[in-house]
Design an enzyme around this catalytic site. Structure first.
Site, PDB file in Angstrom:
ATOM      1  N   PRO A  17       0.846  -1.198   0.000  1.00  0.00           N
ATOM      2  CA  PRO A  17       0.000   0.000   0.000  1.00  0.00           C
ATOM      3  C   PRO A  17       0.876   1.240   0.000  1.00  0.00           C
ATOM      4  O   PRO A  17       1.797   1.349   0.815  1.00  0.00           O
ATOM      5  CB  PRO A  17      -0.800  -0.130   1.303  1.00  0.00           C
ATOM      6  CG  PRO A  17       0.050  -0.997   2.185  1.00  0.00           C
ATOM      7  CD  PRO A  17       0.784  -1.929   1.274  1.00  0.00           C
ATOM      8  N   MET A  18       0.591   2.185  -0.907  1.00  0.00           N
ATOM      9  CA  MET A  18       1.402   3.400  -1.015  1.00  0.00           C
ATOM     10  C   MET A  18       0.484   4.591  -1.225  1.00  0.00           C
ATOM     11  O   MET A  18      -0.249   4.657  -2.221  1.00  0.00           O
ATOM     12  CB  MET A  18       2.412   3.271  -2.169  1.00  0.00           C
ATOM     13  CG  MET A  18       3.508   2.260  -1.909  1.00  0.00           C
ATOM     14  SD  MET A  18       4.589   1.971  -3.344  1.00  0.00           S
ATOM     15  CE  MET A  18       3.556   0.846  -4.310  1.00  0.00           C
ATOM     16  N   GLN A  70      -6.440  -1.296   3.211  1.00  0.00           N
ATOM     17  CA  GLN A  70      -5.653  -0.900   4.376  1.00  0.00           C
ATOM     18  C   GLN A  70      -6.325   0.252   5.092  1.00  0.00           C
ATOM     19  O   GLN A  70      -6.654   1.275   4.479  1.00  0.00           O
ATOM     20  CB  GLN A  70      -4.229  -0.492   4.011  1.00  0.00           C
ATOM     21  CG  GLN A  70      -3.389  -0.267   5.273  1.00  0.00           C
ATOM     22  CD  GLN A  70      -1.981   0.193   5.031  1.00  0.00           C
ATOM     23  OE1 GLN A  70      -1.765   1.286   4.520  1.00  0.00           O
ATOM     24  NE2 GLN A  70      -1.002  -0.639   5.395  1.00  0.00           N
ATOM     25  N   CYS A 100       3.108   3.577   8.914  1.00  0.00           N
ATOM     26  CA  CYS A 100       3.307   4.857   8.230  1.00  0.00           C
ATOM     27  C   CYS A 100       3.826   5.910   9.203  1.00  0.00           C
ATOM     28  O   CYS A 100       3.238   6.122  10.266  1.00  0.00           O
ATOM     29  CB  CYS A 100       2.000   5.329   7.611  1.00  0.00           C
ATOM     30  SG  CYS A 100       2.156   6.889   6.710  1.00  0.00           S
ATOM     31  N   GLY A 212      10.318  -3.928   2.325  1.00  0.00           N
ATOM     32  CA  GLY A 212      11.353  -2.925   2.547  1.00  0.00           C
ATOM     33  C   GLY A 212      12.608  -3.148   1.734  1.00  0.00           C
ATOM     34  O   GLY A 212      13.322  -4.132   1.953  1.00  0.00           O
ATOM     35  N   GLY A 233       7.257  -2.448  -2.900  1.00  0.00           N
ATOM     36  CA  GLY A 233       6.603  -1.152  -2.985  1.00  0.00           C
ATOM     37  C   GLY A 233       7.065  -0.363  -4.182  1.00  0.00           C
ATOM     38  O   GLY A 233       6.575  -0.526  -5.298  1.00  0.00           O
TER      39      GLY A 233
END
Length: 348
Positions: A17-18, A70, A100, A212, A233
């Site tokens: 999720p971004m 999310q 976040c 990551g 991501g």
């Protein structure tokens, strides 16, 4: 969903999720490149779902499945209500954001700052589980600020497992809530993959995924040798073509290269043109779709011109889908991607 995916493939590959990136148009594009990848929405705050424009926030194309919602929040009642509302939209998973680090998220006392209060997070997960008909999962960091990850992460995971979390996705970096921007928090804190791998070895019966700094499918395959899931991501967004190798990775456990040469680019062009036509007809703009496409041709001859056309022409008032056709025509599709120097590979 997790049980079915693990039974079918043994592992899960996800696109992270971004915020401002993984909207419904981005997810539709990504689904054309991979049948199996689990796709995530941007983080949506529980208050926004309860009081805001639900249809705009939660609607999506059925083609996006499997897709996870999310949520952001720190109030059990509000998160439960958001889960109830979202149930009508048929998401395959509900995920709680505990990673976040942005100022906006901190001001609402949720996101990564929740790492300081695992008891509260456990209560949130338990409340969401009570009303959810789909898996409830957590995405977290290995720690925040002065916390020692090796000391706090095991206890945090124990709390999530005890609350009934169906899966935990771990971003293998600490977050610094003061002094670093969200962008810097994705790059500066050192990655500790070994700690996350150790958590999996110590919790063999719990779904743990890693996120990551994972730059390509070769690295993803290495993590999948240890972890239940891997999540990319920025690499998946900025070089979306690599998603074409995900299904092979999931089905056979390895991939020799990012299989951009195997994509039916003309079919993809036509699908995205038809989709963009629908978006425009419903009141959207071409740029809402094409802004997610600019990284499709990493390494191809003509990629720069492709990006220029989409960036300049798609934003013009009244721009239509012929812009997509013109951009694709600028690329040497048959030539395929050229080898990229190691130092130019994208970090995910």
């Amino acid at each position: 969903m997790y049980a079915d995916a693990l039974k079918q493939h043994g592992k899960i590959f996800a696109v992270a999720p971004m915020i401002d990136w993984t909207d419904r148009h981005c997810r539709f594009l990504h689904r054309q490149l991979s049948r199996h990848a689990l796709l995530y929405t941007e983080m949506i705050v529980a208050d926004a779902i309860i009081h805001g424009p639900r249809e705009r926030l939660l609607s999506y194309s059925p083609a996006e499945h499997p897709v996870a919602l999310q949520l952001g929040g720190s109030d059990a009642g509000k998160l439960s209500e958001a889960v109830r509302i979202a149930a009508d939209y048929g998401y395959d998973e509900i995920n709680l954001n505990v990673g976040c680090p942005s100022d906006r998220v901190q001001s609402g006392t949720f996101g990564a700052c929740l790492m300081r209060d695992p008891a509260l997070v456990a209560d949130l997960v338990a409340a969401m589980k009570q009303v959810s008909t789909v898996p409830v999962t957590v995405k977290c960091r290995i720690g925040v600020d002065d916390q020692e990850p090796a000391e706090v992460l095991p206890g945090f995971l124990d709390r999530m497992i005890g609350a009934g979390a169906d899966a935990i996705w771990i971003h293998a970096r600490k977050a610094w809530l003061q002094g670093l921007s969200p962008k810097e928090n994705r790059e500066i804190p050192p990655l500790d993959y070994e700690l996350v791998h150790r958590m999996k070895r110590e919790n063999p019966d719990v779904f743990l995924g890693i996120n990551g700094g994972i730059a390509d499918l070769g690295q993803a395959a290495g993590h999948l040798a240890v972890m239940d899931g891997v999540m990319l991501g920025r690499a998946a967004y900025q070089n979306a073509g690599l998603l074409a190798g995900v299904d092979e990775l999931m089905e056979f456990g390895a991939v020799e290269k990012t299989r951009t040469a195997d994509i039916d680019w003309l079919k993809l062009r036509d699908t995205m043109m038809a989709y963009a036509d629908e978006v425009i007809a419903s009141g959207g703009r071409l740029h809402h779709v094409t802004r997610h496409m600019v990284g499709l041709f990493q390494g191809f001859a003509g990629a720069r011109r492709f990006r220029q056309i989409l960036s300049a022409e798609a934003t013009r008032p009244g721009a239509g889908v012929e812009v997509i056709a013109a951009a694709f025509a600028a690329v040497d599709i048959d030539g395929g991607p050229r080898a990229q120097p190691e130092e130019k590979r994208l970090a995910g």
